[in-house]
Write a protein that holds these residues in place. Structure first.
Motif, mmCIF file in Angstrom:
data_model
loop_
_atom_site.group_PDB
_atom_site.id
_atom_site.type_symbol
_atom_site.label_atom_id
_atom_site.label_comp_id
_atom_site.label_asym_id
_atom_site.label_seq_id
_atom_site.Cartn_x
_atom_site.Cartn_y
_atom_site.Cartn_z
ATOM 1 N N ILE A 92 56.486 22.742 23.613
ATOM 2 C CA ILE A 92 56.003 21.438 24.214
ATOM 3 C C ILE A 92 57.189 21.236 25.187
ATOM 4 C CG2 ILE A 92 56.182 19.072 23.515
ATOM 5 C CD1 ILE A 92 55.343 19.778 20.670
ATOM 6 N N GLY A 93 56.826 20.748 26.469
ATOM 7 C CA GLY A 93 57.673 20.433 27.503
ATOM 8 C C GLY A 93 57.893 21.495 28.442
ATOM 9 N N ASP A 94 57.330 22.702 28.138
ATOM 10 C CA ASP A 94 57.270 23.875 29.366
ATOM 11 C C ASP A 94 56.354 23.343 30.231
ATOM 12 O OD1 ASP A 94 59.539 25.140 27.785
ATOM 13 O OD2 ASP A 94 57.999 26.756 27.204
ATOM 14 N N THR A 95 56.640 23.686 31.595
ATOM 15 C CA THR A 95 55.841 23.830 32.660
ATOM 16 C C THR A 95 55.244 25.162 32.865
ATOM 17 O OG1 THR A 95 56.790 21.689 33.336
ATOM 18 C CG2 THR A 95 55.386 22.730 35.050
ATOM 19 N N ILE A 96 54.016 25.381 33.038
ATOM 20 C CA ILE A 96 53.380 26.523 33.434
ATOM 21 C C ILE A 96 52.793 26.610 34.800
ATOM 22 C CG2 ILE A 96 52.892 27.130 31.043
ATOM 23 C CD1 ILE A 96 50.256 26.736 31.486
ATOM 24 N N THR A 97 52.870 27.664 35.564
ATOM 25 C CA THR A 97 52.298 27.691 37.143
ATOM 26 C C THR A 97 51.341 28.961 36.845
ATOM 27 O OG1 THR A 97 54.173 26.791 37.962
ATOM 28 C CG2 THR A 97 52.810 27.995 39.303
ATOM 29 N N VAL A 98 50.252 28.849 37.570
ATOM 30 C CA VAL A 98 49.478 30.159 37.458
ATOM 31 C C VAL A 98 49.094 30.836 38.945
ATOM 32 C CG1 VAL A 98 47.183 30.793 36.808
ATOM 33 C CG2 VAL A 98 48.360 28.857 35.671
ATOM 34 N N THR A 99 49.286 32.112 38.705
ATOM 35 C CA THR A 99 49.016 32.738 39.993
ATOM 36 C C THR A 99 47.796 33.919 39.577
ATOM 37 O OG1 THR A 99 51.192 32.971 40.781
ATOM 38 C CG2 THR A 99 49.773 34.607 41.912
ATOM 39 N N ALA A 100 46.585 33.743 40.882
ATOM 40 C CA ALA A 100 45.712 34.539 40.638
ATOM 41 C C ALA A 100 45.335 35.489 41.653
ATOM 42 C CB ALA A 100 44.452 33.660 40.327
ATOM 43 N N GLU A 101 45.187 36.922 41.623
ATOM 44 C CA GLU A 101 45.334 37.671 42.585
ATOM 45 C C GLU A 101 44.015 38.844 42.200
ATOM 46 O OE1 GLU A 101 47.687 41.698 44.073
ATOM 47 O OE2 GLU A 101 48.386 40.696 42.460
ATOM 48 N N ILE A 102 43.227 38.702 43.535
ATOM 49 C CA ILE A 102 41.975 39.629 43.412
ATOM 50 C C ILE A 102 42.600 41.268 43.298
ATOM 51 C CG2 ILE A 102 39.969 40.317 44.625
ATOM 52 C CD1 ILE A 102 39.843 37.361 43.533
ATOM 53 N N THR A 103 42.443 41.949 42.320
ATOM 54 C CA THR A 103 42.895 43.119 42.188
ATOM 55 C C THR A 103 41.804 44.434 42.415
ATOM 56 O OG1 THR A 103 42.478 43.168 39.928
ATOM 57 C CG2 THR A 103 44.893 42.329 40.877
ATOM 58 N N GLU A 104 40.563 43.988 42.108
ATOM 59 C CA GLU A 104 39.577 44.963 42.045
ATOM 60 C C GLU A 104 38.121 44.278 42.435
ATOM 61 O OE1 GLU A 104 37.868 48.299 38.987
ATOM 62 O OE2 GLU A 104 39.449 47.367 38.302
ATOM 63 N N LYS A 105 37.367 45.448 42.835
ATOM 64 C CA LYS A 105 35.875 44.787 43.147
ATOM 65 C C LYS A 105 35.014 46.088 42.774
ATOM 66 C CE LYS A 105 35.092 42.948 47.175
ATOM 67 N NZ LYS A 105 34.897 42.754 48.699
ATOM 68 N N THR A 106 34.010 45.767 42.031
ATOM 69 C CA THR A 106 33.083 46.987 41.430
ATOM 70 C C THR A 106 31.590 46.399 41.853
ATOM 71 O OG1 THR A 106 33.319 46.175 39.256
ATOM 72 C CG2 THR A 106 34.782 47.977 39.980
ATOM 73 N N ASP A 107 30.716 47.461 42.061
ATOM 74 C CA ASP A 107 29.190 47.132 42.180
ATOM 75 C C ASP A 107 28.746 46.869 40.670
ATOM 76 O OD1 ASP A 107 29.179 47.281 44.736
ATOM 77 O OD2 ASP A 107 28.869 49.437 44.566
ATOM 78 N N HIS A 108 27.849 46.075 40.635
ATOM 79 C CA HIS A 108 26.947 45.953 39.294
ATOM 80 C C HIS A 108 26.250 47.299 39.037
ATOM 81 C CE1 HIS A 108 23.908 44.347 36.625
ATOM 82 N NE2 HIS A 108 24.746 43.416 36.201
ATOM 83 N N THR A 109 26.389 47.804 37.793
ATOM 84 C CA THR A 109 25.550 49.175 37.515
ATOM 85 C C THR A 109 24.398 48.873 37.752
ATOM 86 O OG1 THR A 109 25.583 48.541 35.046
ATOM 87 C CG2 THR A 109 27.528 49.916 36.145
ATOM 88 N N LYS A 110 23.639 48.107 37.285
ATOM 89 C CA LYS A 110 22.162 48.072 37.487
ATOM 90 C C LYS A 110 21.554 47.579 38.962
ATOM 91 C CE LYS A 110 21.429 47.936 32.444
ATOM 92 N NZ LYS A 110 20.787 47.033 31.356
ATOM 93 N N ARG A 111 22.378 46.440 39.280
ATOM 94 C CA ARG A 111 21.733 45.742 40.409
ATOM 95 C C ARG A 111 22.959 45.892 41.561
ATOM 96 N NH1 ARG A 111 19.857 40.037 38.679
ATOM 97 N NH2 ARG A 111 19.473 39.855 41.035
ATOM 98 N N PRO A 112 23.300 47.229 42.286
ATOM 99 C CA PRO A 112 24.590 47.370 42.979
ATOM 100 C C PRO A 112 24.087 46.621 44.305
ATOM 101 C CG PRO A 112 23.424 49.463 42.845
ATOM 102 C CD PRO A 112 22.820 48.336 41.781
ATOM 103 N N ASP A 113 22.928 46.613 44.706
ATOM 104 C CA ASP A 113 22.503 45.931 46.062
ATOM 105 C C ASP A 113 22.718 44.339 46.280
ATOM 106 O OD1 ASP A 113 21.947 48.611 46.989
ATOM 107 O OD2 ASP A 113 19.952 48.303 46.882
ATOM 108 N N THR A 114 22.812 43.930 45.011
ATOM 109 C CA THR A 114 22.732 42.341 45.081
ATOM 110 C C THR A 114 23.857 41.863 44.370
ATOM 111 O OG1 THR A 114 21.229 42.276 43.153
ATOM 112 C CG2 THR A 114 20.282 42.276 45.263
#
Length: 154
Positions: free
Chosen positions: A96-118
């Motif tokens: 209680i009383g702690d202040t949080i900060t968030v960092t988000a980083e794009i680390t990977e991109k992968t194709d969908h296995t069944k619909r890789p074109d879309t």
């Protein structure tokens, strides 16, 4: 919030965004306990936790996860949706009383296995730190994202 169309191809590996801080309150903990039914003494019993190694009540890990994910939510993107979370780790307690900060980083991109074109998956590493810079939570947020339509001439 704005609506922004952002497709799979628009995400760049290594891009980051960082939130402003948010202080975790006793009210946050009490509300989360009521919503989840988790009244474990580590979160709710100040007298008992005073006798434990941390010496005070700690926020639910699931509370910090929920708040952190909300802190990364910005523009509404009709081209992508949350697909889930992997590798969730509650590394240090949040008090209680702690202040949080968030960092988000794009680390990977992968194709969908069944619909890789879309469709494709965008992996975003979410790191949460407290006011002293200690990492308290890390997870991977997965997005299912539309790809730009193939051109009619291809």
């Amino acid at each position: 919030m704005n609506t922004v169309d952002r497709y799979f191809e628009d995400y760049e590996i290594g891009e980051t965004r960082t939130s402003v801080g948010r202080t975790i309150t006793e009210t946050d903990i009490v509300l989360h306990a009521g919503q989840t039914g988790d009244f474990f003494p580590h979160h709710m019993d100040a007298e008992w936790t005073a006798t434990q190694p941390f010496g005070q009540r700690i926020a639910h890990g699931t509370l910090i996860m929920s708040v952190a994910v909300g802190m990364t939510a910005g523009d509404i993107n009709p081209q992508a949706m949350s697909y889930g979370y992997d590798r969730v780790r509650f590394i240090r307690p949040v008090f209680i009383g702690d202040t949080i900060t968030v960092t988000a980083e794009i680390t990977e991109k992968t194709d969908h296995t069944k619909r890789p074109d879309t469709l494709g998956y965008v992996h975003e590493k979410v790191s949460v730190v407290n006011q002293t810079g200690d990492t308290v939570l890390v997870l991977t947020h997965l997005y299912l994202s539309n790809k730009r339509a193939l051109s009619a001439t291809s």
